[in-house]
Design a protein around this motif. Structure first.
Motif, PDB file in Angstrom:
ATOM      1  N   HIS A 162      86.358  59.216  80.273  1.00  0.00           N
ATOM      2  CA  HIS A 162      87.201  58.369  81.005  1.00  0.00           C
ATOM      3  C   HIS A 162      88.142  58.912  82.603  1.00  0.00           C
ATOM      4  N   ALA A 163      87.145  59.553  83.534  1.00  0.00           N
ATOM      5  CA  ALA A 163      87.441  60.141  84.802  1.00  0.00           C
ATOM      6  C   ALA A 163      88.469  58.864  85.776  1.00  0.00           C
ATOM      7  N   ILE A 164      87.848  57.698  85.436  1.00  0.00           N
ATOM      8  CA  ILE A 164      88.297  56.572  86.522  1.00  0.00           C
ATOM      9  C   ILE A 164      90.122  56.812  85.782  1.00  0.00           C
ATOM     10  N   PHE A 165      90.341  57.268  85.032  1.00  0.00           N
ATOM     11  CA  PHE A 165      92.171  56.967  84.279  1.00  0.00           C
ATOM     12  C   PHE A 165      93.390  58.281  85.898  1.00  0.00           C
ATOM     13  N   ALA A 166      92.179  59.285  85.818  1.00  0.00           N
ATOM     14  CA  ALA A 166      92.702  59.561  86.833  1.00  0.00           C
ATOM     15  C   ALA A 166      92.624  59.203  88.299  1.00  0.00           C
ATOM     16  N   LEU A 167      93.462  60.094  89.311  1.00  0.00           N
ATOM     17  CA  LEU A 167      93.106  59.786  90.770  1.00  0.00           C
ATOM     18  C   LEU A 167      91.573  60.384  91.021  1.00  0.00           C
ATOM     19  N   PRO A 168      91.383  59.436  92.229  1.00  0.00           N
ATOM     20  CA  PRO A 168      89.367  59.092  92.410  1.00  0.00           C
ATOM     21  C   PRO A 168      89.599  61.188  92.918  1.00  0.00           C
ATOM     22  N   ARG A 169      88.546  61.600  92.895  1.00  0.00           N
ATOM     23  CA  ARG A 169      87.658  62.779  93.091  1.00  0.00           C
ATOM     24  C   ARG A 169      87.554  62.750  94.726  1.00  0.00           C
ATOM     25  N   GLU A 170      87.041  63.479  94.877  1.00  0.00           N
ATOM     26  CA  GLU A 170      86.660  64.190  96.356  1.00  0.00           C
ATOM     27  C   GLU A 170      86.042  63.807  96.626  1.00  0.00           C
ATOM     28  N   SER A 171      84.686  63.257  95.688  1.00  0.00           N
ATOM     29  CA  SER A 171      83.382  62.816  95.562  1.00  0.00           C
ATOM     30  C   SER A 171      83.524  61.311  95.410  1.00  0.00           C
ATOM     31  N   ASP A 172      84.226  61.057  94.585  1.00  0.00           N
ATOM     32  CA  ASP A 172      84.516  59.680  94.654  1.00  0.00           C
ATOM     33  C   ASP A 172      85.083  59.076  96.044  1.00  0.00           C
ATOM     34  N   ILE A 173      85.872  59.574  97.149  1.00  0.00           N
ATOM     35  CA  ILE A 173      85.876  58.983  98.230  1.00  0.00           C
ATOM     36  C   ILE A 173      84.814  58.898  99.376  1.00  0.00           C
ATOM     37  N   GLN A 174      84.449  60.323  99.352  1.00  0.00           N
ATOM     38  CA  GLN A 174      83.120  60.735  99.711  1.00  0.00           C
ATOM     39  C   GLN A 174      82.076  59.461  99.336  1.00  0.00           C
ATOM     40  N   ASN A 175      81.719  59.057  98.575  1.00  0.00           N
ATOM     41  CA  ASN A 175      80.899  57.881  98.199  1.00  0.00           C
ATOM     42  C   ASN A 175      81.324  56.666  98.883  1.00  0.00           C
ATOM     43  N   VAL A 176      82.326  56.372  98.489  1.00  0.00           N
ATOM     44  CA  VAL A 176      83.134  55.369  99.924  1.00  0.00           C
ATOM     45  C   VAL A 176      83.071  55.402 101.151  1.00  0.00           C
ATOM     46  N   VAL A 177      83.134  56.531 101.211  1.00  0.00           N
ATOM     47  CA  VAL A 177      83.111  56.948 103.165  1.00  0.00           C
ATOM     48  C   VAL A 177      81.449  57.071 103.607  1.00  0.00           C
ATOM     49  N   ARG A 178      80.797  56.781 102.314  1.00  0.00           N
ATOM     50  CA  ARG A 178      79.157  56.362 103.008  1.00  0.00           C
ATOM     51  C   ARG A 178      79.035  54.905 103.334  1.00  0.00           C
ATOM     52  N   SER A 179      79.455  54.763 102.612  1.00  0.00           N
ATOM     53  CA  SER A 179      79.298  53.129 102.000  1.00  0.00           C
ATOM     54  C   SER A 179      80.058  52.093 103.445  1.00  0.00           C
ATOM     55  N   TYR A 180      81.247  52.862 103.813  1.00  0.00           N
ATOM     56  CA  TYR A 180      81.858  52.098 104.306  1.00  0.00           C
ATOM     57  C   TYR A 180      83.091  52.463 105.575  1.00  0.00           C
ATOM     58  N   GLY A 181      82.569  54.168 105.077  1.00  0.00           N
ATOM     59  CA  GLY A 181      83.402  54.469 106.862  1.00  0.00           C
ATOM     60  C   GLY A 181      82.919  54.212 108.307  1.00  0.00           C
ATOM     61  N   ARG A 182      81.934  53.704 108.594  1.00  0.00           N
ATOM     62  CA  ARG A 182      81.316  52.760 109.780  1.00  0.00           C
ATOM     63  C   ARG A 182      82.590  52.034 109.947  1.00  0.00           C
TER      64      ARG A 182
END
Length: 494
Positions: A425-445
């Motif tokens: 149920h980790a999704i109910f807390a704020l995103p972790r740094e690793s979650d943000i890192q994954n989005v940066v990989r996909s959308y950072g450009r």
């Protein structure tokens, strides 16, 4: 998965740790009838820890009441949501009743066995909460430490308020951050968990939310209204646990207002764990020996940034006051706990706790810091890190035999997996740094704005997400052309 058939003890092998299941503990005639209050409000079932004069410290009597009630509610079609809170204005739960344990330990092996049995009871309860088959909400309104952490941090919903005061102060009393701390702390971002564990540093109010300890932040004035609103929720009979949790999450969000600044609490001396302070925490607490951490803090204390230098000096001093044995055991516990599953965590922690009951530092620490008035300086044995040998530490981590291993409560039908290695149920807390890192990989450009939008969408525009994403991007990403961003290499800011 075992069902609600008559309970039969059995053994399940997870990793190399023996994990056994068995009966629920029974109440004793000597248990206080009023130290926990249970109530019903339509579909909500409430647990109120009722020892306000003792800051709702958890004892065996309370655990023996809560465990069977949780199981009873699992079986009930009328019980939809469980909410746990503490009586009085000061505390959710300030920990376990360690003064009583220290007194028992002085009796020798027999008393130490009684203390180990208390931890067995407490950890059974914590593990049941961590894998519970129904939605469970912990209201961390006030002091939340030690045993109170075990009753809250493994829950899908952990609500902090302006009165929340969170800490794991075990190294202060010659112990280690137990109640599943081996699992919870290493899964916080970066080295926040290591920092909190070794220093006993406190988080105030919204700090607990931004650090990932709490999943939500609400003003305490709306808690009664929240309970009333949750009691009205109706779940579809075929709704999965995750679907029920999602409905509860959106309901809690209705009560969230503007978040205060992490620096708004007068007691929050260094403010939120962000920016340059956060970089310093990760820089200094990444090591696998206490000596290296102290050396890194010494280097940090020479920083040109006066605030950072002051923090490093104070932190260095704090660590040197802690039990050397506790420091060594705790650091190893956190490094190994990264790889433990949720059930073996409690089995292995019970072995460590039992070992500490026979160690002189626990009685010394509790007596000096909590029993003596005014508190005195503990005389640790051994007194220095150099005197705590690798063999001394190894003794805390020997595998328990099948006969000696903690027996957990047999899971009910629909319980979460007994061997998960990250919170479902980790999704109910704020995103972790690793979650943000994954989005940066996909959308950072596409730039930081696009990354922020994507995380906000994935987290249903949860309060606090935008602030956290912006802070993490500022600290962890670089841009070569002023728009596209990429994650910094691992050692870029060390």
């Amino acid at each position: 998965m075992p069902t609600n058939d008559p309970v039969r003890a059995h053994t399940m092998q997870m990793s190399s740790t023996p994990v056994r299941y068995g009966d629920l503990p029974k109440e004793l005639p000597t248990d206080d009838p009023d130290d926990v209050l249970f109530n019903s409000q339509y579909g909500v079932r409430t647990i109120e820890l009722n020892r306000p004069k003792k800051l709702n410290s958890l004892n065996g009597s309370m655990a023996r009441k809560i465990l069977p009630r949780l199981r009873e509610w699992e079986k009930s079609h009328l019980a939809n949501i469980v909410i746990i809170s503490g009586a009085g204005p000061k505390a959710f739960c300030a920990g376990g009743d360690v003064a009583e344990l220290a007194t028992q330990n002085k009796e020798g092996p027999e008393g130490q066995k009684k203390s180990a049995d208390y931890f067995a009871l407490e950890y059974k309860l914590d593990q049941l909460i961590a894998t519970y088959s129904k939605p469970y909400i912990a209201i961390m309104d006030g002091i939340t430490m030690g045993g109170g952490v075990g009753l809250s941090v493994h829950a899908p919903f952990r609500i902090a308020t302006e009165k929340t005061l969170f800490a794991m102060p075990e190294t202060t009393i010659g112990f280690f951050p137990d109640v599943g701390g081996s699992f919870f702390l290493p899964r916080l971002d970066g080295e926040i968990g290591t920092y909190l564990a070794l220093t006993s540093e406190r988080l105030h109010g919204v700090q607990a939310f931004y650090a990932g300890v709490a999943t939500h932040y609400l003003d305490s004035s709306v808690l009664a209204q929240l309970t009333a609103r949750l009691s009205e929720l109706v779940f579809k009979d075929h709704a999965s646990l995750m679907q029920r949790l999602q409905l509860i999450d959106s309901t809690i969000a209705e009560f969230a207002s503007a978040l205060p600044s992490p620096d708004s609490s007068d007691a929050a001396k260094y403010g939120n764990l962000t920016g340059s302070l956060r970089e310093a925490v990760d820089r200094t607490f990444k090591y696998d020996t206490v000596e290296e951490i102290l050396a890194a803090l010494q280097k940090e204390s020479e920083s040109a940034d006066e605030k950072l230098a002051e923090w490093a000096k104070a932190t260095q001093k704090t660590i040197t006051l802690r039990s050397p044995t506790s420091l060594r055991v705790t650091l190893r516990q956190l490094r190994e706990g990264r790889h433990w599953n949720i059930s073996e965590t409690f089995v292995l922690e019970h072995k460590i706790a039992s070992k500490f009951m026979a160690h002189p530092d626990f009685v010394e620490g509790v007596t000096a810091r909590l029993i003596n008035k005014p508190p005195t300086k503990p005389q640790w044995k051994p007194a220095t890190l150099a005197e705590v040998s690798p063999a001394d530490v190894d003794a805390f981590f020997t595998m328990p035999s099948k006969e000696d291993a903690l027996t957990l409560v047999t899971p009910y039908e629909g319980a979460l997996p007994q061997n998960y290695t990250d919170y479902p149920h980790a999704i109910f807390a704020l995103p972790r740094e690793s979650d943000i890192q994954n989005v940066v990989r996909s959308y950072g450009r596409q730039g930081s704005k696009r990354v922020t939008e994507e995380v906000l969408n994935r987290w249903n525009h949860k309060a606090g997400v935008k602030e956290k994403v912006q802070e993490v991007l500022a600290r962890k990403t670089v841009s070569a052309d002023g728009k596209a961003i990429s994650w910094k290499s691992k050692d870029a800011n060390l």
